[in-house]
Design an enzyme around this catalytic site. Structure first.
Site, PDB file in Angstrom:
ATOM      1  N   ASP A  48       0.824  -1.205   0.000  1.00  0.00           N
ATOM      2  CA  ASP A  48       0.000   0.000   0.000  1.00  0.00           C
ATOM      3  C   ASP A  48       0.860   1.258   0.000  1.00  0.00           C
ATOM      4  O   ASP A  48       2.059   1.196  -0.225  1.00  0.00           O
ATOM      5  CB  ASP A  48      -1.034  -0.011   1.141  1.00  0.00           C
ATOM      6  CG  ASP A  48      -0.464  -0.562   2.411  1.00  0.00           C
ATOM      7  OD1 ASP A  48       0.661  -0.166   2.739  1.00  0.00           O
ATOM      8  OD2 ASP A  48      -1.124  -1.390   3.069  1.00  0.00           O
ATOM      9  N   LYS A  70      -4.629   3.421  -0.759  1.00  0.00           N
ATOM     10  CA  LYS A  70      -4.126   4.787  -0.612  1.00  0.00           C
ATOM     11  C   LYS A  70      -4.319   5.209   0.826  1.00  0.00           C
ATOM     12  O   LYS A  70      -4.543   4.419   1.710  1.00  0.00           O
ATOM     13  CB  LYS A  70      -4.890   5.711  -1.558  1.00  0.00           C
ATOM     14  CG  LYS A  70      -4.284   5.730  -2.942  1.00  0.00           C
ATOM     15  CD  LYS A  70      -4.702   6.991  -3.648  1.00  0.00           C
ATOM     16  CE  LYS A  70      -3.706   7.281  -4.758  1.00  0.00           C
ATOM     17  NZ  LYS A  70      -4.096   8.368  -5.588  1.00  0.00           N
ATOM     18  N   MET A 184      -2.441   8.235  12.860  1.00  0.00           N
ATOM     19  CA  MET A 184      -3.707   8.632  12.235  1.00  0.00           C
ATOM     20  C   MET A 184      -4.399   9.750  12.999  1.00  0.00           C
ATOM     21  O   MET A 184      -5.620   9.774  13.104  1.00  0.00           O
ATOM     22  CB  MET A 184      -4.628   7.411  12.085  1.00  0.00           C
ATOM     23  CG  MET A 184      -4.027   6.370  11.149  1.00  0.00           C
ATOM     24  SD  MET A 184      -5.051   4.923  10.911  1.00  0.00           S
ATOM     25  CE  MET A 184      -4.586   3.938  12.321  1.00  0.00           C
TER      26      MET A 184
HETATM   27  N1  SAH Z   1       1.821  -0.212  11.016  1.00  0.00           N
HETATM   28  C1  SAH Z   1       2.220   1.165  10.902  1.00  0.00           C
HETATM   29  C2  SAH Z   1       1.096   2.109  11.213  1.00  0.00           C
HETATM   30  C3  SAH Z   1      -0.048   1.977  10.267  1.00  0.00           C
HETATM   31  S1  SAH Z   1      -1.311   3.142  10.535  1.00  0.00           S
HETATM   32  C4  SAH Z   1       3.446   1.406  11.797  1.00  0.00           C
HETATM   33  O1  SAH Z   1       3.802   0.572  12.624  1.00  0.00           O
HETATM   34  O2  SAH Z   1       4.079   2.442  11.619  1.00  0.00           O
HETATM   35  C5  SAH Z   1      -0.834   4.422   9.409  1.00  0.00           C
HETATM   36  C6  SAH Z   1      -0.419   5.626  10.188  1.00  0.00           C
HETATM   37  O3  SAH Z   1       0.889   5.441  10.669  1.00  0.00           O
HETATM   38  C7  SAH Z   1      -0.363   6.901   9.387  1.00  0.00           C
HETATM   39  O4  SAH Z   1      -1.626   7.495   9.249  1.00  0.00           O
HETATM   40  C8  SAH Z   1       0.548   7.729  10.268  1.00  0.00           C
HETATM   41  O5  SAH Z   1      -0.124   8.231  11.383  1.00  0.00           O
HETATM   42  C9  SAH Z   1       1.527   6.679  10.756  1.00  0.00           C
HETATM   43  N2  SAH Z   1       2.728   6.660   9.907  1.00  0.00           N
HETATM   44  C10 SAH Z   1       3.147   5.671   9.096  1.00  0.00           C
HETATM   45  N3  SAH Z   1       4.309   6.003   8.513  1.00  0.00           N
HETATM   46  C11 SAH Z   1       4.630   7.215   8.955  1.00  0.00           C
HETATM   47  C12 SAH Z   1       5.716   8.099   8.740  1.00  0.00           C
HETATM   48  N4  SAH Z   1       6.713   7.787   7.919  1.00  0.00           N
HETATM   49  N5  SAH Z   1       5.722   9.284   9.400  1.00  0.00           N
HETATM   50  C13 SAH Z   1       4.732   9.625  10.244  1.00  0.00           C
HETATM   51  N6  SAH Z   1       3.687   8.830  10.479  1.00  0.00           N
HETATM   52  C14 SAH Z   1       3.633   7.646   9.867  1.00  0.00           C
END
Ligand code: SAH
Length: 531
Positions: A48, A70, A184
């Site tokens: 994704d 997305k 999020m």
């Molecule tokens: N499994 C992922 C989280 C998935 S939920 C993890 O462990 O990181 C998706 C959310 O993760 C996004 O909406 C954002 O809030 C956060 N996120 C993921 N990548 C990010 C990044 N590079 N910088 C800031 N927030 C991030």
């Protein structure tokens, strides 16, 4: 799968396996070794929008890459459909890598996918990843704990509708925790922060929003719980973003190494051939740049090659072997091996290389270069040969190279055998999205928001005249003056200027290190993307 005859525990693979692989927070270097290994032999990759393009490149060329989602509510496939896709692909016998941002089990619905696989009896493996909840904070200069500031971390989702009465979050408890790391939360930011204040959080507590953390596009607004929502809105920050609340946020002032790197926030195009791009890209990434690799030319080995075969059969006739590019060096050695010989056949030959890149390819095969010129261009080689005893020279190089070397050596009285090794072909870019060369500073807010997108480009690197010609084929003449270019040396500069590119810097010497240094010199003074 392929190993149907294989009995015992691995026989399970006969019906395919799904690997739920954590992609890390966005920097491809933060994938685990296990993740890289599985990607390297995947039949199908289901990914994704948080998965970096570079990670998809680790999968075999023939692997199918399926994009399923997305941001936010804008999903290409619904979660149920993703679950079924994983089951179907696995049951068809494929090794399926389900590449998920961060850690597969930290939000992002990895648990639901695994439960469906378990229910369907599909073999699966979970490969942890570095969660953005930790890494995005770290890259923003925020350690989630500190002995004197925070001994507890709350990791939570901020994706709850405003005004929702039956919140799963206990704000009273959250307000008392040392640090909060909230995924999020960007859309719902004012609501989250207000609720924390109502629950007793001191409004002056430091808080930050980290957009695209741990990637070259990272942007951070650091403020307080009472003011962050307005300031982040004014700066135009949006998902994906991590909210961090707590005293530790105040450490960012001292610990923000990531954004201080000299090329941070710059997007640089690397146009070398795929085989060669790695080192230059690595050097630029190390300096903080976002690198887009797009080979402008491809190397087309000349096959069959009777002059090369003849030269290889008579190596003892020569006193020198001259190699003028890394590609030439590796193709020459490949042909040597293919003809049934090996490096022992080069015994007695003095090896002359045009520069350190070529010498490095040779060193990788256990061959030491005898002489390197002072300047790493054809003219430099002529100067070098002027000092050397006369003997026959085997010059193996690109078909369409300049005459300087051939004329120079003949004038010096060297007998010369010229063997063309490869042609340079214009690379096909049809599979890529169009490039945009508007500098970041003039890009629209919409363009800046577009994921870890390569566009627009601040600087293009050119490592040879033929690469300049290759790039010109992809950029209409009218746009070339708008393309800022850093060139590896005077010949490339001249070719690039003649083609209409705006050469803004040139490497002191024709090496990758100097090219990267030239990029730093011309970009470092330009303002960083404004918040
Ligand atoms: N499994 C992922 C989280 C998935 S939920 C993890 O462990 O990181 C998706 C959310 O993760 C996004 O909406 C954002 O809030 C956060 N996120 C993921 N990548 C990010 C990044 N590079 N910088 C800031 N927030 C991030």
């Amino acid at each position: 799968m392929k190993n149907e005859g294989d009995l015992g525990p691995r026989a399970l693979k006969a019906t395919g396996t799904v690997y739920l692989v954590g992609a890390g927070p966005g920097d491809p270097g933060l994938l685990t070794l296990r993740g890289a290994e599985l990607l390297g032999r995947a039949d199908v990759v289901v990914y994704d929008y948080l998965a970096a393009q570079e990670l998809l490149d680790l999968a075999p060329i023939g692997a199918r890459r399926i994009y399923v989602g997305k941001s936010g509510s804008n999903h290409t496939l619904k979660q149920d459909e993703i679950n079924e896709l994983l089951v179907t692909e696995a049951l068809a016998g494929n090794a399926v890598v389900r590449l998920k941002g961060g850690d597969p089990y930290v939000f992002g619905r990895g648990a639901e996918e695994a439960l469906r696989l378990a229910e369907a009896g599909v073999a699966f493996e979970v490969v942890p990843g570095i969660s953005s909840t930790i890494a995005a904070a770290g890259a923003a200069g925020i350690p989630l704990t500190h002995r004197d500031m925070a001994s507890q971390i709350g990791i939570l989702t901020g994706h709850e509708k405003p005004g929702k009465t039956n919140s799963a979050l206990d704000y009273g408890a959250l307000a008392r925790l040392g640090t909060l790391s909230v995924v999020m939360g960007a859309e719902n930011l004012p609501n989250i922060l207000e609720r924390l204040i109502s629950a007793g959080k001191d409004p002056s507590t430091p808080a930050a929003l980290v957009e695209w953390g741990a990637t070259p596009r990272q942007r951070v607004v650091a403020s307080t719980v009472s003011r962050l929502a307005d300031e982040a809105k004014a700066a135009g920050l949006s998902a994906p973003a991590l909210l961090v609340v707590g005293e530790v946020v105040g450490l960012r002032d001292k610990l923000n190494w990531f954004e201080k790197r000299p090329l941070f926030g710059k997007r640089i195009l690397v146009t070398r051939t795929r085989e060669q791009a790695g080192r230059l890209s690595g050097a630029l990434r190390e300096l903080g740049a976002e690198v887009l690799e797009r080979p402008a030319i491809e190397i087309g080995p000349i096959e069959p090659n009777p002059p090369l075969a003849a030269a290889l059969a008579n190596l003892s006739d020569y006193g020198y072997l001259a190699l003028t590019s890394p590609n030439g060096a590796s193709l020459f050695l490949k042909a040597l091996f293919a003809s049934g010989l090996d490096s022992r056949a080069l015994y007695g030959l003095k090896i002359v290389a045009i520069g350190p890149g070529t010498a490095e390819v040779l060193a990788g095969r256990g061959l030491k270069v005898d002489c390197l010129p002072k300047s790493f261009v054809a003219e430099g080689l002529v100067e070098l040969f002027a000092e050397l005893p006369r003997a026959r020279v085997l010059l193996a190089r690109a078909k369409e190279a300049r005459d300087v070397l051939v004329l120079g050596l003949r004038n010096l009285g060297f007998e010369l055998e010229l063997v063309p090794l490869y042609e340079t072909l214009i690379a096909d870019w049809s599979g890529f999205e169009n490039l945009s060369f508007i500098g970041y500073d003039s890009a629209s807010a919409e363009e800046k928001k577009r994921s870890v997108s390569p566009n627009p480009i601040d600087l293009a690197t050119l490592t040879s005249a033929s690469v300049a010609e290759g790039l010109a084929r992809h950029v209409p003449e009218g746009e070339r003056p708008g393309v800022a270019v850093v060139s590896i040396g005077p010949i490339t500069t001249k070719a690039a200027r003649a083609l209409g590119f705006n050469v803004v810097a040139e490497a002191k010497r024709a090496t990758i290190e100097d090219l990267a240094a030239a990029a730093v010199a011309c970009l470092a003074d330009r303002p960083k993307p404004a918040l």
